[in-house]
Design an enzyme around this catalytic site. Sequence first.
Site, PDB file in Angstrom:
ATOM      1  N   HIS A   6       0.839  -1.201   0.000  1.00  0.00           N
ATOM      2  CA  HIS A   6       0.000   0.000   0.000  1.00  0.00           C
ATOM      3  C   HIS A   6       0.870   1.246   0.000  1.00  0.00           C
ATOM      4  O   HIS A   6       2.084   1.176   0.219  1.00  0.00           O
ATOM      5  CB  HIS A   6      -0.972   0.004   1.200  1.00  0.00           C
ATOM      6  CG  HIS A   6      -0.314   0.156   2.543  1.00  0.00           C
ATOM      7  ND1 HIS A   6      -1.017   0.475   3.685  1.00  0.00           N
ATOM      8  CD2 HIS A   6       0.976   0.027   2.950  1.00  0.00           C
ATOM      9  CE1 HIS A   6      -0.194   0.537   4.722  1.00  0.00           C
ATOM     10  NE2 HIS A   6       1.010   0.274   4.311  1.00  0.00           N
ATOM     11  N   CYS A  35       6.343   5.831   4.386  1.00  0.00           N
ATOM     12  CA  CYS A  35       5.111   5.163   3.948  1.00  0.00           C
ATOM     13  C   CYS A  35       4.444   5.891   2.788  1.00  0.00           C
ATOM     14  O   CYS A  35       3.468   5.381   2.220  1.00  0.00           O
ATOM     15  CB  CYS A  35       4.133   5.029   5.116  1.00  0.00           C
ATOM     16  SG  CYS A  35       4.754   4.000   6.461  1.00  0.00           S
ATOM     17  N   HIS A  61       4.907   0.137  -0.476  1.00  0.00           N
ATOM     18  CA  HIS A  61       5.701  -0.786   0.328  1.00  0.00           C
ATOM     19  C   HIS A  61       4.759  -1.874   0.828  1.00  0.00           C
ATOM     20  O   HIS A  61       3.537  -1.730   0.760  1.00  0.00           O
ATOM     21  CB  HIS A  61       6.371  -0.063   1.501  1.00  0.00           C
ATOM     22  CG  HIS A  61       5.395   0.517   2.486  1.00  0.00           C
ATOM     23  ND1 HIS A  61       4.699   1.680   2.247  1.00  0.00           N
ATOM     24  CD2 HIS A  61       4.969   0.068   3.696  1.00  0.00           C
ATOM     25  CE1 HIS A  61       3.907   1.947   3.268  1.00  0.00           C
ATOM     26  NE2 HIS A  61       4.053   0.978   4.165  1.00  0.00           N
ATOM     27  N   HIS A  63       3.590  -5.350   3.535  1.00  0.00           N
ATOM     28  CA  HIS A  63       3.544  -5.908   4.886  1.00  0.00           C
ATOM     29  C   HIS A  63       3.029  -7.339   4.827  1.00  0.00           C
ATOM     30  O   HIS A  63       2.220  -7.692   3.947  1.00  0.00           O
ATOM     31  CB  HIS A  63       2.589  -5.118   5.791  1.00  0.00           C
ATOM     32  CG  HIS A  63       2.995  -3.705   6.044  1.00  0.00           C
ATOM     33  ND1 HIS A  63       3.987  -3.368   6.927  1.00  0.00           N
ATOM     34  CD2 HIS A  63       2.526  -2.542   5.521  1.00  0.00           C
ATOM     35  CE1 HIS A  63       4.119  -2.046   6.959  1.00  0.00           C
ATOM     36  NE2 HIS A  63       3.248  -1.517   6.098  1.00  0.00           N
ATOM     37  N   ASP A 107      -5.006 -10.610  -0.274  1.00  0.00           N
ATOM     38  CA  ASP A 107      -3.702 -11.261  -0.292  1.00  0.00           C
ATOM     39  C   ASP A 107      -2.956 -11.018  -1.607  1.00  0.00           C
ATOM     40  O   ASP A 107      -3.496 -11.228  -2.693  1.00  0.00           O
ATOM     41  CB  ASP A 107      -3.865 -12.763  -0.054  1.00  0.00           C
ATOM     42  CG  ASP A 107      -2.544 -13.452   0.213  1.00  0.00           C
ATOM     43  OD1 ASP A 107      -1.686 -12.846   0.887  1.00  0.00           O
ATOM     44  OD2 ASP A 107      -2.365 -14.597  -0.246  1.00  0.00           O
ATOM     45  N   HIS A 108      -1.711 -10.559  -1.469  1.00  0.00           N
ATOM     46  CA  HIS A 108      -0.836 -10.258  -2.615  1.00  0.00           C
ATOM     47  C   HIS A 108      -1.476  -9.247  -3.567  1.00  0.00           C
ATOM     48  O   HIS A 108      -1.384  -9.367  -4.786  1.00  0.00           O
ATOM     49  CB  HIS A 108      -0.443 -11.544  -3.361  1.00  0.00           C
ATOM     50  CG  HIS A 108       0.587 -12.341  -2.621  1.00  0.00           C
ATOM     51  ND1 HIS A 108       0.287 -13.098  -1.509  1.00  0.00           N
ATOM     52  CD2 HIS A 108       1.923 -12.478  -2.835  1.00  0.00           C
ATOM     53  CE1 HIS A 108       1.392 -13.682  -1.067  1.00  0.00           C
ATOM     54  NE2 HIS A 108       2.400 -13.318  -1.832  1.00  0.00           N
ATOM     55  N   GLU A 133      -0.109  -4.771  11.440  1.00  0.00           N
ATOM     56  CA  GLU A 133       0.669  -4.354  10.279  1.00  0.00           C
ATOM     57  C   GLU A 133       2.116  -4.826  10.422  1.00  0.00           C
ATOM     58  O   GLU A 133       2.752  -5.255   9.460  1.00  0.00           O
ATOM     59  CB  GLU A 133       0.621  -2.836  10.144  1.00  0.00           C
ATOM     60  CG  GLU A 133       1.201  -2.305   8.852  1.00  0.00           C
ATOM     61  CD  GLU A 133       0.920  -0.823   8.718  1.00  0.00           C
ATOM     62  OE1 GLU A 133       0.038  -0.458   7.912  1.00  0.00           O
ATOM     63  OE2 GLU A 133       1.572  -0.030   9.434  1.00  0.00           O
TER      64      GLU A 133
END
Length: 273
Positions: A140, A159, A165, A167, A204-205, A251
Site C-alpha cells: 500500500h 510510507c 511498500h 507488509h 492477499d498479494h 501491520e
Amino acid sequence: MFRLTREVRFALNSEPDDQLARPPSNSYGGYPSLTRLGYYLTARVTLAGQLEPHSQYLVNIKRIDESVRESVPDLARAVREPGASYTALLSLLYGRLRGTWREALESVALAPSPFLSFSMHSSEDPMTRLSQKFEFSASHRLHNPSVSDEQNRKTFGKCNNPLGHGHNYELQVTLAGTPDARGQLIDLTAFERTVAEAVIARLDHKNLNAEVAEFREIIPSVENIARVIYGWIAPRLKSDVAKVASVTVWETPKTWCEYGEDEGQARGSGQGD
C-alpha cells in the site's frame, strides 16, 4: 487498578496418570505434560484489583497455577464426555476460578492453539468469545491527494513512497455470543471459509490502493484496513448465537489496530512501520 495475567499450560491426556501428584518436570512446556494422544491447552487468567499490602502482589501467581491445575482432573473427565466442546471446558474452568476470585477475576481464555482461543469476561458473563487468526500479504501507499506532496511526506514519511511498500499482515477475527446446544458459536471450518473468501482472497498479494475498490477513496492505513474488513464480514458472520465483536489487524509486530462498532472507535498501538 492493576491487571495481572498468568498463562498456565497443561495437557488433558486420554488416560489418567499421576503427574499432578509429583513435582512438575517442565511447567514452562506444560504440566501435566502430554503422554500419548490428548489435548494441549493454554489458559490465560486475568485478575484485577489492588496490591496486597504485605506482599505487594495482586495475587501470588503460584495460587493461579494451583487453581488451574486443580481443575485439570475435572476438565480431563469432561473432555471424554460425548459432545465435549472447548466452550464447555472454558465454562467449567471459568466457573471454578470465579468461585475462587469472584471479585478479582476479569477474564479467562482457553487456547487450543496459538491461533485459536475462547474466552469469557466477567463483564460479559455468560457470553463467550472466539478468536481466530489469519494472515495475508499486501502492499500500500499512505497518501492523501487533498493535501500537498510536501504535507504527505511530512505526515507519512517513508510510507508515502510513490511505489508503495508491503507488509505481512496478521488478522484476528473475534466473535461473541452464547454457544448453542452443541457448545458452538459457529462451525469453525465455515467461519474460516467465510473469512478466506470475504477477506483473504480480496487482499492477499494485492496492491491495496490500486486493486481494492474501498481504498481508492480512503487511505489504506491499518486503522482503515481493520474497519473495512469488519464491514465485509460482520453481516456474513452474524447469526442467532453470535456476531463479530472486533477485527484486529497487525501491520507489524509493533503496530496493530482493533476495530469494533460497539466500541465506537478503533484501538491500536503504534503508527507507521
